[in-house]
Design a protein around this motif. Structure first.
Motif, PDB file in Angstrom:
ATOM      1  N   HIS A 185      32.099  45.321  39.482  1.00  0.00           N
ATOM      2  CA  HIS A 185      30.811  44.731  39.844  1.00  0.00           C
ATOM      3  C   HIS A 185      30.982  43.593  40.844  1.00  0.00           C
ATOM      4  O   HIS A 185      29.994  43.022  41.320  1.00  0.00           O
ATOM      5  N   ARG A 186      32.236  43.276  41.204  1.00  0.00           N
ATOM      6  CA  ARG A 186      32.526  42.219  42.174  1.00  0.00           C
ATOM      7  C   ARG A 186      32.700  42.768  43.588  1.00  0.00           C
ATOM      8  O   ARG A 186      33.146  42.057  44.485  1.00  0.00           O
ATOM      9  N   VAL A 187      32.382  44.041  43.792  1.00  0.00           N
ATOM     10  CA  VAL A 187      32.696  44.701  45.060  1.00  0.00           C
ATOM     11  C   VAL A 187      32.033  44.035  46.261  1.00  0.00           C
ATOM     12  O   VAL A 187      32.560  44.088  47.375  1.00  0.00           O
ATOM     13  N   ALA A 189      31.673  40.869  46.681  1.00  0.00           N
ATOM     14  CA  ALA A 189      32.400  39.625  46.941  1.00  0.00           C
ATOM     15  C   ALA A 189      33.782  39.991  47.479  1.00  0.00           C
ATOM     16  O   ALA A 189      34.207  41.145  47.402  1.00  0.00           O
ATOM     17  N   PRO A 190      34.527  39.027  48.019  1.00  0.00           N
ATOM     18  CA  PRO A 190      35.799  39.375  48.662  1.00  0.00           C
ATOM     19  C   PRO A 190      36.930  39.648  47.672  1.00  0.00           C
ATOM     20  O   PRO A 190      36.897  39.199  46.530  1.00  0.00           O
ATOM     21  N   ILE A 191      37.920  40.413  48.139  1.00  0.00           N
ATOM     22  CA  ILE A 191      39.204  40.493  47.455  1.00  0.00           C
ATOM     23  C   ILE A 191      40.187  39.745  48.345  1.00  0.00           C
ATOM     24  O   ILE A 191      40.355  40.072  49.517  1.00  0.00           O
ATOM     25  N   ILE A 192      40.798  38.717  47.804  1.00  0.00           N
ATOM     26  CA  ILE A 192      41.710  37.858  48.560  1.00  0.00           C
ATOM     27  C   ILE A 192      43.135  38.131  48.092  1.00  0.00           C
ATOM     28  O   ILE A 192      43.420  38.080  46.896  1.00  0.00           O
ATOM     29  N   GLU A 193      44.012  38.411  49.051  1.00  0.00           N
ATOM     30  CA  GLU A 193      45.390  38.768  48.720  1.00  0.00           C
ATOM     31  C   GLU A 193      46.339  37.615  49.023  1.00  0.00           C
ATOM     32  O   GLU A 193      46.231  36.967  50.062  1.00  0.00           O
ATOM     33  N   VAL A 194      47.266  37.374  48.116  1.00  0.00           N
ATOM     34  CA  VAL A 194      48.315  36.376  48.312  1.00  0.00           C
ATOM     35  C   VAL A 194      49.649  37.046  48.046  1.00  0.00           C
ATOM     36  O   VAL A 194      49.874  37.567  46.949  1.00  0.00           O
ATOM     37  N   ASN A 195      50.532  37.039  49.044  1.00  0.00           N
ATOM     38  CA  ASN A 195      51.886  37.553  48.852  1.00  0.00           C
ATOM     39  C   ASN A 195      52.764  36.384  48.432  1.00  0.00           C
ATOM     40  O   ASN A 195      53.197  35.588  49.261  1.00  0.00           O
ATOM     41  N   CYS A 196      53.022  36.283  47.147  1.00  0.00           N
ATOM     42  CA  CYS A 196      53.750  35.130  46.610  1.00  0.00           C
ATOM     43  C   CYS A 196      55.183  35.056  47.132  1.00  0.00           C
ATOM     44  O   CYS A 196      55.774  33.976  47.173  1.00  0.00           O
ATOM     45  N   ALA A 197      55.747  36.197  47.525  1.00  0.00           N
ATOM     46  CA  ALA A 197      57.129  36.211  48.017  1.00  0.00           C
ATOM     47  C   ALA A 197      57.218  35.715  49.454  1.00  0.00           C
ATOM     48  O   ALA A 197      58.284  35.290  49.900  1.00  0.00           O
ATOM     49  N   ALA A 198      56.109  35.777  50.195  1.00  0.00           N
ATOM     50  CA  ALA A 198      56.138  35.432  51.616  1.00  0.00           C
ATOM     51  C   ALA A 198      55.825  33.969  51.877  1.00  0.00           C
ATOM     52  O   ALA A 198      55.945  33.501  53.007  1.00  0.00           O
ATOM     53  N   ILE A 199      55.433  33.223  50.836  1.00  0.00           N
ATOM     54  CA  ILE A 199      55.039  31.824  51.008  1.00  0.00           C
ATOM     55  C   ILE A 199      56.120  30.932  50.405  1.00  0.00           C
ATOM     56  O   ILE A 199      56.508  31.123  49.247  1.00  0.00           O
ATOM     57  N   PRO A 200      56.640  29.950  51.153  1.00  0.00           N
ATOM     58  CA  PRO A 200      57.642  29.036  50.602  1.00  0.00           C
ATOM     59  C   PRO A 200      57.144  28.359  49.339  1.00  0.00           C
ATOM     60  O   PRO A 200      55.946  28.064  49.206  1.00  0.00           O
ATOM     61  N   SER A 201      58.049  28.130  48.407  1.00  0.00           N
ATOM     62  CA  SER A 201      57.655  27.589  47.100  1.00  0.00           C
ATOM     63  C   SER A 201      56.928  26.255  47.212  1.00  0.00           C
ATOM     64  O   SER A 201      56.040  25.946  46.416  1.00  0.00           O
ATOM     65  N   ALA A 230      38.217  33.284  46.766  1.00  0.00           N
ATOM     66  CA  ALA A 230      37.940  34.503  45.996  1.00  0.00           C
ATOM     67  C   ALA A 230      36.852  34.297  44.956  1.00  0.00           C
ATOM     68  O   ALA A 230      36.596  35.205  44.154  1.00  0.00           O
ATOM     69  N   ASN A 231      36.209  33.149  44.950  1.00  0.00           N
ATOM     70  CA  ASN A 231      35.206  32.852  43.930  1.00  0.00           C
ATOM     71  C   ASN A 231      34.117  33.936  43.900  1.00  0.00           C
ATOM     72  O   ASN A 231      33.528  34.281  44.921  1.00  0.00           O
ATOM     73  N   GLY A 232      33.912  34.503  42.720  1.00  0.00           N
ATOM     74  CA  GLY A 232      32.953  35.590  42.571  1.00  0.00           C
ATOM     75  C   GLY A 232      33.559  36.954  42.817  1.00  0.00           C
ATOM     76  O   GLY A 232      32.936  37.978  42.555  1.00  0.00           O
ATOM     77  N   GLY A 233      34.782  36.967  43.339  1.00  0.00           N
ATOM     78  CA  GLY A 233      35.450  38.227  43.663  1.00  0.00           C
ATOM     79  C   GLY A 233      36.763  38.394  42.926  1.00  0.00           C
ATOM     80  O   GLY A 233      36.890  38.038  41.754  1.00  0.00           O
ATOM     81  N   GLY A 265      44.049  16.089  44.980  1.00  0.00           N
ATOM     82  CA  GLY A 265      42.687  15.805  44.536  1.00  0.00           C
ATOM     83  C   GLY A 265      42.608  15.524  43.046  1.00  0.00           C
ATOM     84  O   GLY A 265      43.557  15.766  42.301  1.00  0.00           O
ATOM     85  N   GLU A 266      41.477  15.027  42.618  1.00  0.00           N
ATOM     86  CA  GLU A 266      41.259  14.724  41.199  1.00  0.00           C
ATOM     87  C   GLU A 266      40.104  15.520  40.609  1.00  0.00           C
ATOM     88  O   GLU A 266      40.038  15.732  39.405  1.00  0.00           O
ATOM     89  N   LYS A 267      39.223  15.996  41.474  1.00  0.00           N
ATOM     90  CA  LYS A 267      38.029  16.706  41.008  1.00  0.00           C
ATOM     91  C   LYS A 267      38.388  18.117  40.544  1.00  0.00           C
ATOM     92  O   LYS A 267      39.114  18.848  41.221  1.00  0.00           O
ATOM     93  N   GLU A 268      37.886  18.488  39.375  1.00  0.00           N
ATOM     94  CA  GLU A 268      38.064  19.857  38.889  1.00  0.00           C
ATOM     95  C   GLU A 268      36.969  20.750  39.475  1.00  0.00           C
ATOM     96  O   GLU A 268      35.794  20.375  39.490  1.00  0.00           O
ATOM     97  N   ILE A 269      37.389  21.908  39.957  1.00  0.00           N
ATOM     98  CA  ILE A 269      36.458  22.843  40.594  1.00  0.00           C
ATOM     99  C   ILE A 269      36.421  24.124  39.775  1.00  0.00           C
ATOM    100  O   ILE A 269      37.462  24.747  39.537  1.00  0.00           O
ATOM    101  N   GLU A 270      35.233  24.502  39.343  1.00  0.00           N
ATOM    102  CA  GLU A 270      35.109  25.732  38.566  1.00  0.00           C
ATOM    103  C   GLU A 270      35.184  26.948  39.487  1.00  0.00           C
ATOM    104  O   GLU A 270      34.599  26.954  40.572  1.00  0.00           O
ATOM    105  N   VAL A 271      35.915  27.959  39.042  1.00  0.00           N
ATOM    106  CA  VAL A 271      36.052  29.191  39.824  1.00  0.00           C
ATOM    107  C   VAL A 271      35.819  30.398  38.924  1.00  0.00           C
ATOM    108  O   VAL A 271      36.211  30.412  37.759  1.00  0.00           O
ATOM    109  N   ASP A 272      35.133  31.395  39.478  1.00  0.00           N
ATOM    110  CA  ASP A 272      34.888  32.658  38.775  1.00  0.00           C
ATOM    111  C   ASP A 272      35.671  33.744  39.514  1.00  0.00           C
ATOM    112  O   ASP A 272      35.190  34.307  40.492  1.00  0.00           O
ATOM    113  N   VAL A 273      36.885  33.992  39.055  1.00  0.00           N
ATOM    114  CA  VAL A 273      37.797  34.881  39.769  1.00  0.00           C
ATOM    115  C   VAL A 273      38.428  35.871  38.796  1.00  0.00           C
ATOM    116  O   VAL A 273      38.858  35.500  37.705  1.00  0.00           O
TER     117      VAL A 273
END
Length: 478
Positions: A185-187, A189-201, A230-233, A265-273
């Protein structure tokens, strides 16, 4: 011919508008109240609605709101004899394309109608193009393993359950993730991809959660992280097994609380992912080795989907290979080539250490280097261009199929092509070289008759001219 609906309770106005629009070759339907107008909108493919605001049975603003609820992209032009700026603003806020006062100026009316219709066409074309661009490739195959994956996707996709997709590199894990999103049902909204192996730690946390300006040396401005994007997706964490321990802890917190905090930052941000993760590693072994958090593993693996390697589903190779062949031939602007039965058997006999990705590269190579029908010899010849069984690439053997086991000397430089692969920085350079030599050979064979050569190699003549220009081919002096 554009179809226009007129909704107005004044017969004189309806008749005048109809006469003007029909003279301009528009197809016109008219009704005298909003209720009937909504029925026409439901049952017909309309291109535009001209709607009066002040009507007895239903106000024009109500018709506008309900009409856009039925067909959100349908342009509305509102007309009224009591036009004010406030009325025009309200109509625009509710989604009207424009507002015209009664009695309408003829030129303004026709220009507004034309512009509204053009906008409607642009919206439709944009949606069609987006569907084409974002179209997810089908999961091909009918093997038991693939059928189980398809069934699982159908069951799981409509839920928000987290999914962990496992499998070897190139086996199709990303495709599974995209279909989970596509059928959810999230179609929208976006699908966001992260390649964890390609990003320096040291950058993975900023990539996932974002950062505030000045939070570290190079943070010259605020950055929105992938979780917020990706919020909402859906957030697809590829190669999750390569994520650092500190990032694992923050991802775990985000999954537990549906909240993130940007770096610095200090502010907490709610995300629906919805999180879908993938890995080519055995995470249980990584847990035992102290490289992966067990609590994060259990958070991610509500549903487990394992994508089998291609060698475990060789019965799927024919349909996958033919699909790739049709796709690549279309990209190259050439007629679709066919695989002989022997070629299919040869493909099924290969080890496929690179899985689906390797198969696609192989099919592309065969399309470039083979004739109209791809044979068993073609597969054996070009299976491994850098290996000891590779046929030497001369113009002559690019044009005809030669046994992979027969040594051939390249006429161009006196060396076997397989011993000279260092000259190519990439597979694309190798393909371009092979294609150039093949076309050059065919042109010379046909005495530079472009039309005959195009027929000989089965491509369009205009496409051949483009290749000649691309590679700077010129007829040699006699």
């Amino acid at each position: 011919m554009a179809k226009i609906l007129i909704i107005d309770d004044e017969r004189a106005i309806r008749n005048t508008l109809r006469e003007i629009l029909e003279y301009e070759d528009y197809q016109v339907v008219d009704v005298d109240n909003g209720i009937d107008g909504l029925e026409v909108i439901k049952k017909n493919d309309l291109d535009l609605v001209l709607c009066d605001i002040k009507m007895s049975r239903m106000d024009g603003m109500e018709v506008l709101a309900e009409g856009l609820g039925i067909k959100p992209d349908l342009p509305f032009i509102m007309i009224s004899g009591h036009g004010t700026i406030e009325t025009a603003v309200e109509a625009s806020k509710k989604g009207a394309y424009d507002f015209i006062s009664k009695p309408p100026d003829l030129n303004r009316l026709l220009i507004t109608v034309r512009n509204a219709l053009e906008r409607g066409n642009l919206v439709t074309e944009t949606k069609v193009l987006k569907r084409k661009v974002s179209k997810v490739r089908d999961i091909l195959g009918n093997s038991p393993g693939i059928q189980k994956i398809k069934d699982t996707i159908d069951r799981v996709a409509p839920t928000d359950a987290r999914v962990l997709v496992t499998g070897a590199n190139g086996s199709g894990k990303e495709l599974v993730a995209r279909w989970l999103h596509e059928k959810s049902h999230r179609v929208n909204a976006p699908i966001i991809e992260v390649n964890c192996a390609a990003i320096p730690s040291e950058l993975i946390e900023s990539e996932l959660f974002g950062h505030e300006k000045g939070s570290f040396t190079s943070a010259v401005k605020q950055r929105i992280g992938k979780f917020e994007q990706a919020n909402g997706g859906t957030l697809f964490l590829d190669e999750i097994g390569d994520m650092s321990h500190s990032a694992q802890a923050k991802v775990l917190r985000a999954l537990q609380e549906s909240k993130i905090t940007r770096v610095g930052g200090e502010k907490e941000i709610e995300v629906d992912v919805r999180v879908i993760a993938a890995t080519n590693k055995d995470l249980l072994k990584e847990i035992d080795a102290g490289n992966f958090r067990m609590d994060l593993y259990h958070r991610l693996s509500v549903i487990l989907i394992h994508v089998p390697p291609l060698t475990d589903r060789k019965e799927d190779i024919p349909i996958i290979a033919q699909s790739f062949c049709e796709e690549i031939c279309s990209e190259y602007g050439m007629p679709v080539k066919k695989f002989s039965d022997g070629a299919i058997l040869a493909l099924q006999s290969l080890p496929w250490t690179g899985n689906i990705r390797e198969l696609r590269n192989m099919v592309e190579r065969l399309i470039i280097l083979s004739d109209k029908v791809i044979t068993e010899n073609d597969v054996l010849t070009f299976a491994n261009p850098a290996g000891p069984t590779t046929v030497i690439a001369t113009p002559q053997n690019l044009a005809t199929t030669i046994s992979a086991t027969v040594p051939v000397t390249a006429a161009a430089n006196g060396h076997s092509f397989s011993s000279n692969f260092d000259q190519f920085g990439s597979f694309q350079e190798y393909k371009d070289y092979a294609e150039k030599e093949y076309i050059k050979y065919k042109l010379e064979k046909n005495n530079w008759n472009v039309s005959k050569t195009a027929d000989d190699i089965d491509i369009q003549r205009s496409h051949l001219y483009s290749k000649i220009e691309k590679y700077g081919l010129k007829r040699s002096e006699q």
